[in-house]
Scaffold this motif. Structure first.
Motif, PDB file in Angstrom:
ATOM      1  N   ARG A  82       0.820  -1.210   0.000  1.00 26.86           N
ATOM      2  CA  ARG A  82       0.000   0.000   0.000  1.00 26.86           C
ATOM      3  C   ARG A  82       0.859   1.268   0.000  1.00 26.86           C
ATOM      4  O   ARG A  82       0.611   2.201  -0.766  1.00 26.86           O
ATOM      5  N   ARG A  83       1.859   1.296   0.863  1.00 27.53           N
ATOM      6  CA  ARG A  83       2.644   2.524   1.059  1.00 27.53           C
ATOM      7  C   ARG A  83       4.099   2.154   1.385  1.00 27.53           C
ATOM      8  O   ARG A  83       4.600   2.421   2.454  1.00 27.53           O
ATOM      9  N   SER A  84       4.736   1.546   0.438  1.00 26.14           N
ATOM     10  CA  SER A  84       6.095   1.075   0.657  1.00 26.14           C
ATOM     11  C   SER A  84       7.079   2.229   0.761  1.00 26.14           C
ATOM     12  O   SER A  84       6.980   3.216   0.033  1.00 26.14           O
ATOM     13  N   ILE A  85       8.045   2.092   1.700  1.00 25.41           N
ATOM     14  CA  ILE A  85       9.129   3.075   1.783  1.00 25.41           C
ATOM     15  C   ILE A  85      10.499   2.404   1.688  1.00 25.41           C
ATOM     16  O   ILE A  85      11.515   3.078   1.779  1.00 25.41           O
ATOM     17  N   GLY A 108       4.170  -8.146  -8.631  1.00 26.10           N
ATOM     18  CA  GLY A 108       4.284  -8.714  -9.970  1.00 26.10           C
ATOM     19  C   GLY A 108       4.298 -10.230  -9.948  1.00 26.10           C
ATOM     20  O   GLY A 108       3.702 -10.886 -10.812  1.00 26.10           O
ATOM     21  N   ILE A 109       4.967 -10.804  -8.932  1.00 25.73           N
ATOM     22  CA  ILE A 109       4.984 -12.261  -8.782  1.00 25.73           C
ATOM     23  C   ILE A 109       3.599 -12.780  -8.441  1.00 25.73           C
ATOM     24  O   ILE A 109       3.109 -13.762  -9.018  1.00 25.73           O
ATOM     25  N   LEU A 110       2.945 -12.121  -7.482  1.00 25.05           N
ATOM     26  CA  LEU A 110       1.637 -12.587  -7.027  1.00 25.05           C
ATOM     27  C   LEU A 110       0.562 -12.437  -8.098  1.00 25.05           C
ATOM     28  O   LEU A 110      -0.442 -13.160  -8.089  1.00 25.05           O
ATOM     29  N   CYS A 111       0.759 -11.503  -9.019  1.00 28.08           N
ATOM     30  CA  CYS A 111      -0.180 -11.333 -10.130  1.00 28.08           C
ATOM     31  C   CYS A 111       0.124 -12.287 -11.284  1.00 28.08           C
ATOM     32  O   CYS A 111      -0.601 -12.314 -12.286  1.00 28.08           O
ATOM     33  N   GLY A 112       1.208 -13.054 -11.154  1.00 24.34           N
ATOM     34  CA  GLY A 112       1.560 -14.037 -12.168  1.00 24.34           C
ATOM     35  C   GLY A 112       2.289 -13.475 -13.367  1.00 24.34           C
ATOM     36  O   GLY A 112       2.427 -14.154 -14.391  1.00 24.34           O
ATOM     37  N   LYS A 113       2.816 -12.249 -13.262  1.00 22.76           N
ATOM     38  CA  LYS A 113       3.485 -11.613 -14.397  1.00 22.76           C
ATOM     39  C   LYS A 113       4.993 -11.878 -14.427  1.00 22.76           C
ATOM     40  O   LYS A 113       5.599 -11.861 -15.500  1.00 22.76           O
ATOM     41  N   PRO A 138      -4.624  -2.822  -6.329  1.00 23.95           N
ATOM     42  CA  PRO A 138      -5.860  -2.374  -5.669  1.00 23.95           C
ATOM     43  C   PRO A 138      -6.339  -3.333  -4.584  1.00 23.95           C
ATOM     44  O   PRO A 138      -7.216  -2.987  -3.786  1.00 23.95           O
ATOM     45  N   ASN A 139      -5.769  -4.548  -4.548  1.00 20.07           N
ATOM     46  CA  ASN A 139      -6.233  -5.587  -3.615  1.00 20.07           C
ATOM     47  C   ASN A 139      -5.090  -6.225  -2.843  1.00 20.07           C
ATOM     48  O   ASN A 139      -4.857  -7.442  -2.938  1.00 20.07           O
ATOM     49  N   PRO A 140      -4.323  -5.452  -2.050  1.00 18.84           N
ATOM     50  CA  PRO A 140      -3.125  -5.995  -1.386  1.00 18.84           C
ATOM     51  C   PRO A 140      -3.410  -7.162  -0.444  1.00 18.84           C
ATOM     52  O   PRO A 140      -2.673  -8.147  -0.437  1.00 18.84           O
ATOM     53  N   SER A 141      -4.455  -7.054   0.374  1.00 21.99           N
ATOM     54  CA  SER A 141      -4.750  -8.132   1.337  1.00 21.99           C
ATOM     55  C   SER A 141      -5.048  -9.438   0.624  1.00 21.99           C
ATOM     56  O   SER A 141      -4.603 -10.514   1.052  1.00 21.99           O
ATOM     57  N   GLU A 142      -5.809  -9.365  -0.459  1.00 24.32           N
ATOM     58  CA  GLU A 142      -6.166 -10.571  -1.217  1.00 24.32           C
ATOM     59  C   GLU A 142      -4.936 -11.201  -1.850  1.00 24.32           C
ATOM     60  O   GLU A 142      -4.787 -12.431  -1.853  1.00 24.32           O
TER      61      GLU A 142
END
Length: 249
Positions: A82-85, A108-113, A138-142
């Motif tokens: 959400r808010r990486s630093i 990117g990994i979790l989205c399969g790209k 848009p769906n970090p928790s999921e």
């Protein structure tokens, strides 16, 4: 126009201004974690805090570096989708490579790209591998609760001695609790004279409710030289004596 990201200075363990007490605190933390690992196989660790700006990312980085200094193979996962630093701390270390990998990363990994090899960064100067958060979805928790996340952790578990998860604040969003199901325990970072007690209690309650074992807490921004626990004279003597013992080794 995109947001201009500002580099944040890392309170590095090897910095010239870094205090003896700060370095020793991380070595003590490493020793305690190694003891836990020998007893309970505690190698996957979530680092979180009750609120933002408590220094947990700085702690996550230096914990990973301290473990690597002891010969351990360590990967640091930026799980704040959400808010990486983390990028703000480390991008100046290898800016071109970091900018390229930032578009991939964990999301990117979790989205399969993308896969792990093309999404992670070898920080040779720090001795650790870093997996950036990637683009904010848009769906970090999921995504963090997805099957792909579980598969990724299994893959990392076979490669690395320690996996450090830099997670979002536990009292603000559910992400840290979601990540906790993959971990062996959590470290809670609180800031000296800053974190409200009520928020510390809420953080502990959230971790306990999620079934996450709290293996320790870290009091950040505590200056032992200004405290009443050890006076400056005693602290100075301890530092001097420690250095003298190391001479000639």
């Amino acid at each position: 126009m995109g947001k201009v990201r500002k580099h944040i200075r890392l309170n590095s363990l090897s910095g010239e201004e870094t205090s003896f007490a700060y370095v020793e605190a991380f070595k003590t933390l490493r020793t305690n974690l190694e003891f836990l690992s020998s007893e309970t196989d505690c190698k996957k660790i979530v680092v979180t805090s009750p609120l933002a700006e408590e220094g947990k990312t700085n702690v996550s980085i230096n914990l990973a570096v301290t473990l690597a200094d002891a010969g351990k193979k360590v990967i640091l996962l930026d799980c704040d989708l959400r808010r990486s630093i983390l990028e703000d701390y480390l991008s100046s270390e290898d800016k071109n490579k970091w900018n390229k990998q930032f578009t991939k990363g964990l999301s990117g990994i979790l989205c399969g790209k993308f896969n792990l090899a093309e999404s992670s960064i070898e920080m040779k100067n720090l001795g650790i591998t870093v997996l950036p958060s990637g683009k904010h979805p848009p769906n970090p928790s999921e995504l963090l609760a997805s099957k792909k996340m579980g598969q990724l952790i299994q893959e990392l578990d076979e490669i690395y001695d320690y996996i450090i998860f830099d997670a979002p604040p536990i009292s603000l969003v559910t992400d840290a609790a979601v990540i906790g199901k993959y971990a062996d325990g959590a470290l809670l970072v609180v800031r000296y004279k800053s974190t409200p007690v009520v928020m510390i209690k809420k953080a502990m309650e959230n971790l306990n409710n999620a079934g996450i074992k709290v293996i320790g807490s870290i009091l950040n921004a505590f200056d032992i030289k200004k405290s009443n626990i050890y006076g400056k004279k005693y602290y100075g003597y301890y530092r001097y004596a420690y250095k003298k013992e190391g001479e000639g080794l």
